[in-house]
Design a protein around this motif. Structure first.
Motif, mmCIF file in Angstrom:
data_model
loop_
_atom_site.group_PDB
_atom_site.id
_atom_site.type_symbol
_atom_site.label_atom_id
_atom_site.label_comp_id
_atom_site.label_asym_id
_atom_site.label_seq_id
_atom_site.Cartn_x
_atom_site.Cartn_y
_atom_site.Cartn_z
ATOM 1 N N UNK A 62 0.834 -1.197 0.000
ATOM 2 C CA UNK A 62 0.000 0.000 0.000
ATOM 3 C C UNK A 62 0.872 1.251 0.000
ATOM 4 N N UNK A 63 0.503 2.227 -0.813
ATOM 5 C CA UNK A 63 1.185 3.511 -0.772
ATOM 6 C C UNK A 63 0.807 4.231 0.511
ATOM 7 N N UNK A 64 1.746 4.967 1.045
ATOM 8 C CA UNK A 64 1.470 5.813 2.200
ATOM 9 C C UNK A 64 1.114 7.199 1.704
ATOM 10 N N UNK A 65 0.402 7.918 2.545
ATOM 11 C CA UNK A 65 0.081 9.297 2.202
ATOM 12 C C UNK A 65 0.972 10.193 3.051
ATOM 13 N N UNK A 66 1.418 11.298 2.468
ATOM 14 C CA UNK A 66 2.346 12.187 3.156
ATOM 15 C C UNK A 66 1.845 13.626 3.108
ATOM 16 N N UNK A 67 2.281 14.369 4.098
ATOM 17 C CA UNK A 67 2.060 15.807 4.143
ATOM 18 C C UNK A 67 3.385 16.468 3.788
ATOM 19 N N UNK A 68 3.361 17.302 2.777
ATOM 20 C CA UNK A 68 4.575 18.007 2.341
ATOM 21 C C UNK A 68 4.433 19.478 2.723
ATOM 22 N N UNK A 69 5.441 19.998 3.406
ATOM 23 C CA UNK A 69 5.454 21.398 3.840
ATOM 24 C C UNK A 69 6.651 22.080 3.188
ATOM 25 N N UNK A 93 9.807 19.594 3.897
ATOM 26 C CA UNK A 93 9.675 18.479 4.846
ATOM 27 C C UNK A 93 8.537 17.595 4.370
ATOM 28 N N UNK A 94 8.699 16.292 4.568
ATOM 29 C CA UNK A 94 7.641 15.323 4.239
ATOM 30 C C UNK A 94 7.333 14.513 5.477
ATOM 31 N N UNK A 95 6.057 14.493 5.857
ATOM 32 C CA UNK A 95 5.616 13.777 7.046
ATOM 33 C C UNK A 95 4.714 12.616 6.652
ATOM 34 N N UNK A 96 5.028 11.439 7.164
ATOM 35 C CA UNK A 96 4.168 10.271 6.998
ATOM 36 C C UNK A 96 2.874 10.507 7.773
ATOM 37 N N UNK A 97 1.740 10.261 7.150
ATOM 38 C CA UNK A 97 0.460 10.398 7.837
ATOM 39 C C UNK A 97 -0.117 9.022 8.128
ATOM 40 N N UNK A 98 -0.331 8.738 9.392
ATOM 41 C CA UNK A 98 -1.047 7.514 9.744
ATOM 42 C C UNK A 98 -2.540 7.791 9.514
ATOM 43 N N UNK A 99 -3.342 6.772 9.649
ATOM 44 C CA UNK A 99 -4.777 6.919 9.405
ATOM 45 C C UNK A 99 -5.391 8.003 10.292
ATOM 46 N N UNK A 100 -5.063 7.998 11.581
ATOM 47 C CA UNK A 100 -5.669 8.963 12.511
ATOM 48 C C UNK A 100 -5.279 10.395 12.169
ATOM 49 N N UNK A 124 -8.287 3.029 2.816
ATOM 50 C CA UNK A 124 -7.726 2.495 4.061
ATOM 51 C C UNK A 124 -8.846 2.082 5.017
ATOM 52 N N UNK A 125 -9.930 2.831 5.064
ATOM 53 C CA UNK A 125 -11.065 2.462 5.921
ATOM 54 C C UNK A 125 -11.617 1.097 5.540
ATOM 55 N N UNK A 126 -11.737 0.854 4.250
ATOM 56 C CA UNK A 126 -12.251 -0.448 3.772
ATOM 57 C C UNK A 126 -11.301 -1.587 4.153
ATOM 58 N N UNK A 127 -10.010 -1.347 4.024
ATOM 59 C CA UNK A 127 -9.019 -2.365 4.376
ATOM 60 C C UNK A 127 -9.053 -2.631 5.876
ATOM 61 N N UNK A 128 -9.146 -1.569 6.672
ATOM 62 C CA UNK A 128 -9.193 -1.713 8.129
ATOM 63 C C UNK A 128 -10.479 -2.419 8.570
ATOM 64 N N UNK A 129 -11.562 -2.197 7.836
ATOM 65 C CA UNK A 129 -12.821 -2.881 8.148
ATOM 66 C C UNK A 129 -12.688 -4.394 8.002
ATOM 67 N N UNK A 130 -11.747 -4.837 7.190
ATOM 68 C CA UNK A 130 -11.491 -6.265 7.016
ATOM 69 C C UNK A 130 -10.619 -6.844 8.135
ATOM 70 N N UNK A 131 -10.197 -5.970 9.049
ATOM 71 C CA UNK A 131 -9.358 -6.408 10.161
ATOM 72 C C UNK A 131 -7.875 -6.397 9.860
ATOM 73 N N UNK A 132 -7.495 -5.786 8.741
ATOM 74 C CA UNK A 132 -6.091 -5.725 8.359
ATOM 75 C C UNK A 132 -5.474 -4.467 8.967
ATOM 76 N N UNK A 133 -4.361 -4.641 9.647
ATOM 77 C CA UNK A 133 -3.670 -3.507 10.260
ATOM 78 C C UNK A 133 -2.845 -2.810 9.186
ATOM 79 N N UNK A 134 -3.113 -1.521 8.983
ATOM 80 C CA UNK A 134 -2.370 -0.756 7.988
ATOM 81 C C UNK A 134 -2.424 0.726 8.340
#
Length: 152
Positions: A62-69, A93-100, A124-134
């Motif tokens: 899975x690709x991660x999403x990032x915040x670029x400043x 700067x590039x920050x990794x964004x977790x789901x929260x 990501x919500x759909x994947x997490x609904x399947x019980x997969x940690x990501x």
């Protein structure tokens, strides 16, 4: 790959205790710990910095999403201090964004209509609904050639 043993690592004033260097990559990817998103808004006000959402393509499935400043004035650089005494600058700067954090960022006016952020959160919500940690929180910074090339 090496870990910097000193916890005095600052990226534009933002402290990152755990930093790993990797000369085999070109990245700069910073973690945001729980509750630190507010600190980013204080350190990097949107009147002086551009904030944007992008993707970080890694080795995972899975690709991660990032915040670029990035400074609005492209002539400006962001100061970095590693190990408490190594000073250099970077253009962004590039920050990794977790789901929260991505979910929290989505509530900000600037990002409510951000298509990349919204689509990623739905996927990501759909994947997490399947019980997969990501899309978990990152614990350390990864700095590669983009930063290391600035050492003199």
């Amino acid at each position: 790959k090496f870990f910097i043993t000193n916890k005095q690592n600052f990226f534009g004033g933002f402290n990152v205790a755990y930093v790993m260097t990797d000369t085999g990559c070109n990245s700069l990817l910073l973690p945001i710990q729980d509750g630190q998103l507010k600190q980013l808004f204080e350190l990097f006000p949107m009147t002086i910095y551009n904030w944007s959402i992008g993707y970080s393509i890694g080795v995972g499935s899975l690709d991660s999403i990032v915040l670029r400043i990035t400074p609005r004035d492209r002539a400006n650089q962001i100061p970095v201090i590693l190990h408490g005494d190594c000073h250099l600058t970077v253009p962004f700067l590039r920050f990794h964004l977790c789901y929260d954090d991505a979910h929290d960022l989505q509530t900000h006016d600037l990002f409510q209509d951000d298509l990349a952020l919204n689509e990623w959160l739905i996927k990501i919500s759909r994947i997490r609904d399947l019980g997969i940690v990501c899309a978990t929180r990152r614990s350390h910074a990864l700095i590669g050639q983009q930063v290391l090339q600035n050492f003199t």
